[in-house]
Write an enzyme that holds these catalytic residues in place. Structure first.
Site, PDB file in Angstrom:
ATOM      1  NE  ARG A  11      -3.238   0.232   2.949  1.00  0.00           N
ATOM      2  CZ  ARG A  11      -3.541   0.567   4.210  1.00  0.00           C
ATOM      3  NH1 ARG A  11      -3.366  -0.310   5.187  1.00  0.00           N
ATOM      4  NH2 ARG A  11      -4.001   1.756   4.503  1.00  0.00           N
ATOM      5  CE  LYS A  81      -4.429  -2.794  12.783  1.00  0.00           C
ATOM      6  NZ  LYS A  81      -4.612  -1.841  13.881  1.00  0.00           N
ATOM      7  NE  ARG A 129      -9.104  -3.888  18.388  1.00  0.00           N
ATOM      8  CZ  ARG A 129      -8.204  -3.087  18.967  1.00  0.00           C
ATOM      9  NH1 ARG A 129      -7.998  -3.141  20.264  1.00  0.00           N
ATOM     10  NH2 ARG A 129      -7.511  -2.224  18.248  1.00  0.00           N
ATOM     11  NE  ARG A 130      -7.026   0.813  18.567  1.00  0.00           N
ATOM     12  CZ  ARG A 130      -6.379   1.079  17.435  1.00  0.00           C
ATOM     13  NH1 ARG A 130      -6.905   1.912  16.552  1.00  0.00           N
ATOM     14  NH2 ARG A 130      -5.207   0.524  17.195  1.00  0.00           N
ATOM     15  NE  ARG A 151     -11.015   5.076   6.897  1.00  0.00           N
ATOM     16  CZ  ARG A 151     -10.884   4.625   5.665  1.00  0.00           C
ATOM     17  NH1 ARG A 151     -11.907   4.629   4.843  1.00  0.00           N
ATOM     18  NH2 ARG A 151      -9.733   4.162   5.237  1.00  0.00           N
ATOM     19  N   GLY A 152      -8.315   7.874   8.720  1.00  0.00           N
ATOM     20  CA  GLY A 152      -7.149   8.582   8.208  1.00  0.00           C
ATOM     21  C   GLY A 152      -5.850   7.955   8.663  1.00  0.00           C
ATOM     22  CB  THR A 156      -5.191  12.196   9.212  1.00  0.00           C
ATOM     23  OG1 THR A 156      -4.650  12.324   7.898  1.00  0.00           O
ATOM     24  CG2 THR A 156      -6.575  12.801   9.250  1.00  0.00           C
ATOM     25  NE  ARG A 157      -6.615   6.694  12.010  1.00  0.00           N
ATOM     26  CZ  ARG A 157      -7.333   5.606  12.208  1.00  0.00           C
ATOM     27  NH1 ARG A 157      -7.471   5.107  13.406  1.00  0.00           N
ATOM     28  NH2 ARG A 157      -7.909   5.004  11.198  1.00  0.00           N
TER      29      ARG A 157
END
Length: 319
Positions: A11, A81, A129-130, A151-152, A156-157
């Site tokens: 990716r 994952k 989950r978190r 997201r991101g 970004t986060r």
């Protein structure tokens, strides 16, 4: 094998490129052949939907697997994952290298730890989950937090915290470590507080099953203990019939007696995203001696969790 460069499909994200770069270097040293990175855009990279809405499972993987099967790349590196739990016959999971730190971490303003977040703190995460586990912990410790879906990529986060939109974000330790940003962590979340995603911190190196020579060469990167652990975790996930966007946490770790590794403990959790109901169980057994043993360990714990009502907590099943 010829000496032509091996093409490694990856990716395009900074994290994926860093992960693939580490593997590429290891493969160069193993085979003596040059390795070139081939950047591939996946649906998960281009879609702005939340992962739970676009199906979660496989959105970062399908394009890489298509490139493998079309002969456009020789092998690919995935975050384990992200892999769907069913392995296609045409592709070999050639190696699961030694795992990075599997824990989740907090990156918070002013270096705050999770326990010291102020009442009403806004905590960003895209993971059901978190959310389930953070909310459950907050409820049981009299804390008030608001989980905000985000997201991101990592930039970004973390940016949401730096610009004051959020008080904290939850990320995987492994990702930050792999891009050299582990120093930004303000708190490591104990696995007793938040169990990681099945396979978190581990990589998967995949190649076409017909290429036996390459499969064997890549196999030298495999870490048997990591493979046994993630196989058990993913078996639990599969037996709960949950996709990677479901609120399921799992971690298998090795219990040592001095120098000797003698048992594997598998912990699993599933819960409602508001944290009002959690099923959390663990089982301990001999270190799996085979793929079959590791799968059995996961299935056994999943059966116990289902008997305790886990299925009703997962909301819609991933198709």
């Amino acid at each position: 094998m010829t000496d032509r460069a091996l093409r490694l499909g990856t990716r395009r994200s900074k994290l994926a490129m860093a992960q693939s770069g580490h593997v590429a270097e290891a493969v160069r040293q193993l085979t003596g052949r040059p390795v070139e990175l081939v950047e591939i855009t996946t649906f998960g990279d281009t879609s702005r939907e939340h992962l739970a809405q676009i199906g979660g499972t496989g959105v970062f993987v399908t394009a890489l697997r298509d490139a493998l099967l079309a002969g456009e790349v020789d092998f690919a590196v995935h975050s384990l994952k992200d892999l769907p739990t069913a392995q296609p016959e045409e592709l070999a999971l050639a190696a699961v290298p030694k795992r990075e730190d599997p824990r989740d971490v907090l990156v918070a303003r002013d270096g705050l730890t999770f326990e010291r977040l102020p009442a009403g703190a806004r905590v960003g995460t895209g993971s059901p989950r978190r959310m389930a586990q953070l909310n459950a912990y907050a409820r049981s410790h009299g804390m008030e937090i608001a989980c905000v879906p985000i997201r991101g990529n990592i930039d970004t986060r973390v940016g949401y915290v730096r610009n004051g939109e959020l008080d904290a974000v939850v990320l995987a330790a492994a990702g930050l470590n792999r891009i050299g940003r582990g120093g930004e962590v303000s708190d490591f979340l104990a696995v007793d507080t938040v169990l990681p995603a099945p396979g978190q911190g581990a990589l998967a190196v995949e190649c076409p099953a017909v290429n036996a020579e390459l499969t064997a060469a890549l196999g030298a990167l495999d870490d048997p203990h990591t493979r046994a652990a993630v196989t058990a975790e993913r078996s639990l996930l599969a037996a709960l019939e949950a996709g990677c966007s479901a609120p399921v946490g799992a971690l298998a770790d090795l219990l040592t007696d001095g120098q000797d590794v003698h048992q594997m403990r598998l912990r699993g959790v599933v819960g409602t995203t508001d944290g009002s109901a959690l099923v959390q169980l663990s089982t301990t057994g001999p270190v799996p001696a085979s793929h079959h043993d590791a799968v059995a360990l996961g299935r056994e714990l999943a059966a116990e969790m289902l008997a305790k009502g886990a299925a009703g907590l997962m909301g819609e099943r991933a198709l």
